[in-house]
Design an enzyme around this catalytic site. Structure first.
Site, PDB file in Angstrom:
ATOM      1  CB  SER A  76      -0.892   0.044   1.235  1.00  0.00           C
ATOM      2  OG  SER A  76      -1.805  -1.020   1.215  1.00  0.00           O
TER       3      SER A  76
ATOM      4  CB  CYS B  51      -6.144   3.702   6.297  1.00  0.00           C
ATOM      5  SG  CYS B  51      -5.091   2.846   5.166  1.00  0.00           S
TER       6      CYS B  51
ATOM      7  CB  ILE C  58     -10.200 -10.726   5.401  1.00  0.00           C
ATOM      8  CG1 ILE C  58      -9.283 -11.867   5.838  1.00  0.00           C
ATOM      9  CG2 ILE C  58     -11.615 -11.212   5.205  1.00  0.00           C
ATOM     10  CD1 ILE C  58      -9.632 -12.509   7.179  1.00  0.00           C
TER      11      ILE C  58
HETATM   12  C1  LIG Z   1       3.865  -7.945   6.921  1.00  0.00           C
HETATM   13  C2  LIG Z   1       2.528  -7.643   6.316  1.00  0.00           C
HETATM   14  C3  LIG Z   1       2.305  -6.414   5.734  1.00  0.00           C
HETATM   15  C4  LIG Z   1       1.081  -6.107   5.161  1.00  0.00           C
HETATM   16  N1  LIG Z   1       0.895  -4.905   4.560  1.00  0.00           N
HETATM   17  C5  LIG Z   1      -0.284  -4.625   3.953  1.00  0.00           C
HETATM   18  C6  LIG Z   1      -0.467  -3.443   3.221  1.00  0.00           C
HETATM   19  O1  LIG Z   1       0.436  -2.612   3.094  1.00  0.00           O
HETATM   20  N2  LIG Z   1      -1.684  -3.202   2.666  1.00  0.00           N
HETATM   21  C7  LIG Z   1      -2.702  -4.090   2.744  1.00  0.00           C
HETATM   22  O2  LIG Z   1      -3.771  -3.845   2.203  1.00  0.00           O
HETATM   23  N3  LIG Z   1      -2.549  -5.257   3.413  1.00  0.00           N
HETATM   24  C8  LIG Z   1      -1.366  -5.537   4.001  1.00  0.00           C
HETATM   25  N4  LIG Z   1      -1.207  -6.740   4.658  1.00  0.00           N
HETATM   26  C9  LIG Z   1      -2.326  -7.681   4.686  1.00  0.00           C
HETATM   27  C10 LIG Z   1      -2.208  -8.738   3.580  1.00  0.00           C
HETATM   28  O3  LIG Z   1      -2.242  -8.146   2.313  1.00  0.00           O
HETATM   29  C11 LIG Z   1      -3.330  -9.762   3.688  1.00  0.00           C
HETATM   30  O4  LIG Z   1      -4.573  -9.112   3.530  1.00  0.00           O
HETATM   31  C12 LIG Z   1      -3.346 -10.468   5.025  1.00  0.00           C
HETATM   32  O5  LIG Z   1      -2.030 -10.675   5.488  1.00  0.00           O
HETATM   33  C13 LIG Z   1      -4.077 -11.810   4.974  1.00  0.00           C
HETATM   34  O6  LIG Z   1      -3.508 -12.676   4.038  1.00  0.00           O
HETATM   35  P1  LIG Z   1      -2.359 -13.762   4.401  1.00  0.00           P
HETATM   36  O7  LIG Z   1      -2.860 -14.526   5.582  1.00  0.00           O
HETATM   37  O8  LIG Z   1      -2.192 -14.573   3.173  1.00  0.00           O
HETATM   38  O9  LIG Z   1      -1.134 -12.984   4.752  1.00  0.00           O
HETATM   39  C14 LIG Z   1       0.030  -7.054   5.212  1.00  0.00           C
HETATM   40  C15 LIG Z   1       0.259  -8.295   5.799  1.00  0.00           C
HETATM   41  C16 LIG Z   1       1.481  -8.610   6.345  1.00  0.00           C
HETATM   42  C17 LIG Z   1       1.678  -9.945   6.973  1.00  0.00           C
END
Ligand SMILES: Cc1cc2nc3c(=O)[nH]c(=O)nc-3n(C[C@H](O)[C@H](O)[C@H](O)COP(=O)(O)O)c2cc1C
Ligand SMILES: Cc1cc2nc3c(=O)[nH]c(=O)nc-3n(C[C@H](O)[C@H](O)[C@H](O)COP(=O)(O)OP(=O)(O)OC[C@H]3O[C@@H](n4cnc5c(N)ncnc54)[C@H](O)[C@@H]3O)c2cc1C
Ligand SMILES: Cc1cc2nc3c(=O)[nH]c(=O)nc-3n(C[C@H](O)[C@H](O)[C@H](O)COP(=O)(O)OP(=O)(O)OC[C@H]3O[C@@H](n4cnc5c(N)ncnc54)[C@H](O)[C@@H]3O)c2cc1C
Ligand SMILES: Cc1cc2nc3c(=O)[nH]c(=O)nc-3n(C[C@H](O)[C@H](O)[C@H](O)COP(=O)(O)O)c2cc1C
Ligand code: FES
Ligand code: FES
EC number: 1.3.-.-
Lengths: 332, 352, 332, 352
Positions: free
Chosen positions: A60, A144, A207
């Site tokens: 993001s 946010c 999500i």
């Molecule tokens: C280290 C980290 C940084 C993340 N940064 C963002 C971000 O900048 N913007 C966003 O929309 N989601 C962010 N997320 C959320 C992920 O995009 C995702 O929605 C969430 O981790 C669930 O998916 P996962 O279990 O496969 O990680 C972040 C997740 C992690 C673990």
């Protein structure tokens, strides 16, 4: 030497049409990265062919460069982790100058995640992305805090979410589908989803992380500099699937980019069956940097084994009553 | 055994990877940012071919030619831990201690569950590994006398470097320290390449009593480049001693890492960049080797207000927002824990 | 043979005063079972001394006996499980006739969980528990659908939650503390907590399960007969800790019974430090039927190692600024 | 080896655990509910002392005197799987196949991750086990001829019973079946105690082609008690054949279990109780052995409306509530999936 007939037959994998789309824009694969879990894609280049996946969903980005929070920024948790990075990043200028061109030159498609503290920030970011090379669409990270609403998270409020989505939809390149990224930390995710769809979202990403906390038993204080952080990884997969299921049941025509704990092709399959048209792989990349490509292959195989000729036929399949589908093979 | 077989290390081209002579001026940092490694990392299964206790640690030797043949001193690998049904999702980063014959070795200190699992691997076991990762130690100009400083298992990361420096004709001095004798590491390997070679322990159970800083203070003036790996306070002290005497230093830092490959931004620390401005640099891809006088050791774990982008972290209103990744930082000056009342507020605004 | 002084000193474990309380009623241990994860206690008798823990929190009971749902009722998930039992149980008559007397005869204390579909159901159940032997207090499981509100879960609505709590507080034996059990599936758990406290709850139990879903990759339908189910186990611990942290920060004088993924003494310690005065052990019992007793011992040891003389001194400790506490040893 | 060493089994007292002669009337069930075991379960670490492939399965032998010395035929154990850092929280239930010399053996079919981990245990490994669990097979009155019917690895659970019945002077006949030869189990052990002894495979790759029901139909009339363990459809068919001929049967069912000790209520199936009313009975503590004519096989996986407490599951309003554990069941007649639109509604009621 010629292989005997039988062995040839045994290795024959039914070929599955894996074409997917985000808001009408076609994708070569339904598997994308997740925002914040693959930076801007470059670092994964050694591990798999970035052009083989649907898109790189970029970290993001906000209007200005951000340092991010103080460390520690993460803690491992059972089958997951919590993070509090603070959206460290180069800001929109850095994205446009350094990151998007690198991806575009290599033919890698990007789905750009934007974040802001005011509705106008989001609109300005979307406008800046008009005409940017290789950009497939925009994911609006509405998890946010809204400075105009005492820091209430946009995505916790259907009206605030709708306002951001409408502003982005208006400011963005009409060719860029706009996806709103929802938080599961609400009483009624369908209400937020509906508000976003009504405001013009072309799809929903779901999500984002769940709000969590870990206390360090040695310091006896919260581990994270930011106190609370976002919980991600396989631990949250059942919650993510439930959200996708609920929203697809209520809004069957709204495309969903599903994510939350996807680690294998069978995990991705669950999201597809629950109603997601494509999926993002987040935390699993930290465990396996080639996860997106591997999951694409595993998903294709799983679909083929189940008799699907096209990915599209499997989307939302778990909602159909058993007698709605022909026995034996599924899809065409 | 593979230790110290530095001759099997790919020889570095003497081009841009070798640093220009020390400028001597202290108004700008003595060391350039370390250049990236020559080879991209790979991922695969490595077979454990040896395991032996080394004082308080376990030395593992693994068969992995793709990694062993391209690794450079200072680089590390990241292991998946716990097997296929593990609840531990994140990799564990471990410095490469030696390479040779398509194998590499690591020295593992068993702490919590993941490193304990690693240390328990037996010959014949397979483990998923990514590497080589991170930036290697930059080599000094020909003829530069060098000083290596290792603390605890950090000394292991210097063994390959010591061998390489010797093979390139450098003088190598070394100081190896630990809390006690049991936590000393790689003493024999470093003794074989370094002279003078000094051992210290905090409790005096081996070598000179006290910290490494004593002998380092004595030896640093005779060195043209200092290389250090060990706990952060040691690195800070060594870098300071070197910088005060105008000697460039290279430190391999250890920050908590979630991915090890540069995509998660968890492993950052404040570092002065080539343009003189400080940023949160990822220790996995911009490090783990940094110029010692570029790391802002005193600010590690804080958000220094002069960091690029720190201004964007302040909220115009008092922070009552969730401390999500997505939330802005409270005022940099705020007490840690100041957003303890953070919670998502309800759409209907029931909370005051 | 006399042991040398040093060895004696080494094995000396600082003894910690582990007395806890629920709403003023003293407990011999801060460790309880969690409702629905230990039935009515009997089956755990072979594994540990039931009188050694704070209380057995009984499976939520309703007015009438309930068959529960069709199977399958559970699916394992990464570091957790989802369940949809449907509150199978004997009803309040069965509880009073068979279960509570068995516990009371053995000196085991019970904390009785009640559930209903109408506010009056809860009040009637509370009244029926007046004078029941061995009953320490009442946990009100408000994560139940309210038939008078189109099946909306009571705990999702601060007003509905408050109405139930007020009715139970009024109907119950004044000596029985009343704890409201909260769901994490809300946008603002502090609002619900505050409503319950204002309505007379003597404490809060948190958290109940998160709503989740798992799809069986073979049948390609939801695994559970009930489609969605409750996610529990270590996977949800960071969410539970965050809820406890937020509520204790907002309502520091309201006692909290913390739960959600507690498996070890150090897990329990995190809840105590975050503000829980006592903890419940749920899903971990399925993995280790003696978990409650083990966790009591581990928690006592962990507190002692950290220099706490009394459990009570550790409650909410992680909220205190580092300079509020004396260096070295904590508490008295 | 430990198989079939039924002589080491604690001898059962001939008191109330032996059932009264079969009444012959078919209006009420032929079998009483199986009585509980004599000994409470224990929990502890068992050491693997043997592992060998047995056709498609793995037979493990474990040292655990506390369990081995009190286990009765038909009981099972529950293993924690995946080691200390496992993401798998729930135990795996496995029938006890044999006991002797302080050891017990099990036959494991590697399916998903947990059972695969179990099957991969090596001698010397330790595994956390709870047992013996569940109700054993009730023994028939002296002199009663018996028939054992095993399907797949289910045959293993009958080995101890066969030995015990023989040692008490019973005639024992047995039919053992499987899909194919590779999935036959405990053939030698049962052949040693049973005559006639018939093997069947669905595909004819060993023994008689076809299902066990053919030979069972031939043999059941000569039996005074039938004991079966195997897949549910087989148990249903065998129980029916026995009941139709007025022969009491005992089936060891296999339901998905989360706890194995009776506290979670996940393992239920509809069973006719001693009072003639049907309830969801927990197969871990009220089973796994049930009287064959008390299990309502046709209703497994549904909520029969005549179950005690089924009336309380119906909602007065159409179900739009979350399918939480805490939520009432939709009308028993509702289609599975009818509450697909289930979601917690918001306090402000934004959703229609
Ligand atoms: C280290 C980290 C940084 C993340 N940064 C963002 C971000 O900048 N913007 C966003 O929309 N989601 C962010 N997320 C959320 C992920 O995009 C995702 O929605 C969430 O981790 C669930 O998916 P996962 O279990 O496969 O990680 C972040 C997740 C992690 C673990
Ligand atoms: C570049 C580098 C080189 C290293 N070399 C060695 C070595 O040669 N030998 C050795 O024994 N250890 C080394 N470490 C430290 C080692 O990575 C940690 O001790 C280990 O990850 C802790 O794992 P755990 O399961 O015991 O702890 P946990 O606390 O359970 O780990 C949880 C998570 O935090 C991360 N983490 C925790 N502590 C650290 C840490 N200090 N550094 C990085 N990540 C951490 C883990 O990787 C994991 O993702 C190195 C670390 C880095 C960054
Ligand atoms: C009384 C009893 C005796 C059994 N005896 C044997 C035996 O002798 N040999 C053998 O190979 N298997 C036996 N089983 C089946 C065995 O328990 C399952 O095959 C095993 O638990 C599946 O584990 P998994 O990790 O492969 O599957 P997963 O599907 O990953 O298991 C997930 C969860 O579901 C539960 N589960 C899934 N299937 C079953 C099942 N069929 N029965 C009970 N729980 C299940 C698991 O225990 C676990 O909690 C028995 C089951 C019962 C109830
Ligand atoms: C199988 C099962 C049944 C449950 N039944 C109930 C119940 O009847 N009433 C209730 O208030 N909570 C019930 N719960 C929720 C637990 O009491 C607890 O709040 C939740 O599981 C989180 O704790 P844990 O992670 O330690 O299990 C149940 C949980 C499980 C796993
Ligand atoms: S560890 Fe992920 S960016 Fe460094
Ligand atoms: S498996 Fe838990 S009650 Fe039977």
């Amino acid at each position: 030497m010629t292989l005997p007939e039988l062995e040839l037959a045994e290795v024959e994998v039914p070929s599955v049409d894996m074409q997917a789309s985000v808001g009408g824009v076609p994708l070569v694969s339904p598997v994308l990265t997740a925002s914040g879990c693959s930076a801007f894609g470059r670092e994964l280049d050694p591990f798999f062919d970035l052009t083989s996946i649907g898109a790189v969903v970029t970290k993001s980005v906000q209007l200005r460069p951000r340092s991010g929070r103080a460390t520690p920024r993460m803690a491992e948790t059972p089958s997951g982790m919590i993070n509090s990075i603070g959206l460290q990043g180069p800001g929109i200028d850095g994205l446009l100058e350094d990151e998007l061109p690198w991806l575009a030159e290599r033919g890698v498609r990007s789905f750009v995640s934007i974040a802001g503290a005011r509705t106008e920030d989001f609109a300005e970011l979307a406008a800046r992305l008009r005409g940017a090379p290789g950009v497939l669409g925009i994911e609006v990270n509405i998890s946010c805090p809204n400075v105009e609403s005492r820091g209430e998270v946009f995505a916790c409020n259907p009206d605030a979410s709708a306002a951001v989505v409408a502003a982005v939809r208006e400011a963005a390149d009409p060719a860029h589908p706009v996806y709103a990224k929802l938080t599961p930390d609400v009483t009624d995710i369908v209400a937020v989803a509906r508000a976003c769809a009504d405001a013009g979202a072309n799809g929903l990403s779901m999500i984002n992380t769940l709000l969590g906390l870990v206390i360090d038993p040695d310091t006896m204080r919260p581990v994270l500099g930011g106190v609370t952080g976002g919980l991600s990884g396989p631990a949250i997969r059942p919650v993510a699937l439930r959200c996708v299921w609920q929203v697809h049941a209520a809004l069957p025509n709204v495309p969903i980019l599903g994510m939350g704990g996807i680690r294998t092709g069978l995990d991705a399959l669950q999201f597809i069956l629950a109603g997601a048209g494509a999926v993002s792989v987040g935390t699993a990349v930290f465990n396996d940097p080639s996860a997106p490509a591997r999951i694409h292959a595993e998903l294709a195989e799983a679909l083929g084994e189940r008799g699907f000729g096209r990915l599209a036929d499997a989307v939302g399949y778990a909602h159909r009553a058993p007698d709605e589908v022909p026995a034996g093979r599924h899809g065409r | 055994m593979t230790e110290g077989s530095g001759t099997r290390l790919v020889q570095l081209p003497s081009g841009d990877r070798v640093l220009p002579p020390v400028p001597g001026s202290r108004t700008e940092p003595l060391g350039e940012p370390a250049p990236p490694a020559e080879h991209a990392p790979v991922q695969g299964l490595a077979v454990v071919v040896g395991s032996r206790p080394v004082s308080a640690y376990t030395e593992l030797t693994l068969e992995a030619p793709d990694i062993a043949e391209v690794a450079q001193p200072g680089q590390f690998v990241a292991f998946a831990v716990g097997g296929p049904t593990s609840a531990m999702l994140l990799r564990r980063s471990i410095a490469i201690a030696g390479v040779g014959d398509g194998r590499f070795s690591v020295v593992v200190s068993a702490r919590a569950a993941g490193s304990t699992w690693l240390a328990g691997l037996r010959p014949g076991d397979e483990v998923d590994v990514v590497g080589p990762l991170g930036r290697p130690f930059p080599l000094p100009p020909p003829g530069t006398p060098t000083l290596l400083v290792g603390g605890g298992y950090g000394a292991a990361a210097l063994v390959g470097l010591g061998g390489l420096l010797r093979s390139r004709g450098h003088e190598v001095a070394a100081v190896v320290g630990a809390g006690d004798a049991a936590r000393l590491c790689s003493v024999e390997d470093l003794a074989a390449v370094a002279a003078p070679f000094v051992v210290t322990t905090d409790d005096g159970s081996a070598g000179r009593p006290g910290r490494v800083t004593g002998p380092v203070a004595d030896l640093v003036s005779g060195a043209g480049a200092v290389y250090a790996c060990g706990p952060m306070p040691m690195l800070a002290a060594v870098a300071r001693l070197a910088t005060d005497r105008g000697v460039p230093s290279w430190v391999a830092v250890e920050e908590s890492m979630a991915c090890g490959v540069g995509v998660c931004m968890t492993c950052v620390l404040p570092v002065v960049g080539a343009d003189g401005r400080s940023r949160f640099a990822r220790s996995c891809v911009e490090g783990p080797v940094f110029a010692g006088d570029r790391v802002r050791f005193a600010d590690v774990g804080t958000l220094p207000p002069d960091l690029v982008g720190a201004d964007a972290m302040a909220l115009p209103h008092p922070p009552d927002a969730p401390a999500l990744d997505e939330a802005p930082e409270p005022e940099p000056s705020a007490e840690p824990g100041a957003d303890t009342a953070a919670h998502p507020t309800a759409p209907t605004g029931e909370t005051p």
